[in-house]
Design a protein around this motif. Structure first.
Motif, short mmCIF file in Angstrom:
data_model
loop_
_atom_site.label_atom_id
_atom_site.label_comp_id
_atom_site.label_asym_id
_atom_site.label_seq_id
_atom_site.Cartn_x
_atom_site.Cartn_y
_atom_site.Cartn_z
N ARG A 12 84.52 26.02 133.36
CA ARG A 12 83.32 25.21 133.54
C ARG A 12 82.97 24.47 132.25
NH1 ARG A 12 78.73 28.59 134.76
NH2 ARG A 12 77.62 26.64 135.07
N ILE A 15 85.49 21.57 131.74
CA ILE A 15 85.23 20.49 132.69
C ILE A 15 83.99 19.72 132.26
CG2 ILE A 15 84.52 19.97 135.06
CD1 ILE A 15 86.40 22.29 135.94
N VAL A 26 78.29 22.18 136.95
CA VAL A 26 79.64 22.60 137.34
C VAL A 26 79.58 24.02 137.90
CG1 VAL A 26 82.02 22.91 136.55
CG2 VAL A 26 80.58 21.16 135.47
N LEU A 32 86.33 19.00 142.35
CA LEU A 32 86.63 18.23 141.15
C LEU A 32 86.50 16.73 141.38
CD1 LEU A 32 87.35 19.37 138.38
CD2 LEU A 32 89.70 18.76 138.83
N VAL A 76 86.56 24.10 141.43
CA VAL A 76 86.61 24.78 140.15
C VAL A 76 87.15 26.20 140.35
CG1 VAL A 76 85.19 25.62 138.23
CG2 VAL A 76 84.74 23.35 139.23
#
Length: 89
Positions: A12, A15, A26, A32, A76
């Motif tokens: 997380r 990202i 996230v 995504l 994720v």
């Protein structure tokens, strides 16, 4: 916090930094492409970040085909499970 949660949190963070969004946005179920707006170039950056964060080598096409095809179901959590499996192998 167990190992799965630790891996998920590190993913997380990566990202969030890569896509320039708040880590609170996230979630494990975040897609995504559709939810976070990632494109194939973003995944290339993410693969590099994941390799550094987890000190591992990932395949060059790590989920890239899914992103290029615009598949909205790459979450994720799916990435976390993939990395966790590779770490335990």
């Amino acid at each position: 916090m167990n190992e799965s949660e630790t891996i998920l949190n590190r993913i997380r963070e990566q990202i969030s930094e890569s896509l320039g969004i708040d880590s609170e946005e996230v979630h494990h179920h975040s897609r995504l492409v559709q939810d976070l707006g990632a494109e194939s170039i973003d995944l290339i950056d993410l693969v590099f970040r994941f390799e550094i964060a987890f000190d591992m080598k990932l395949p060059e096409n790590f989920h890239l085909d899914e992103v290029r095809q615009g598949r909205g179901d790459l979450t994720v959590q799916m990435i976390a499970e993939d990395i966790e499996q590779r770490l335990s192998a």
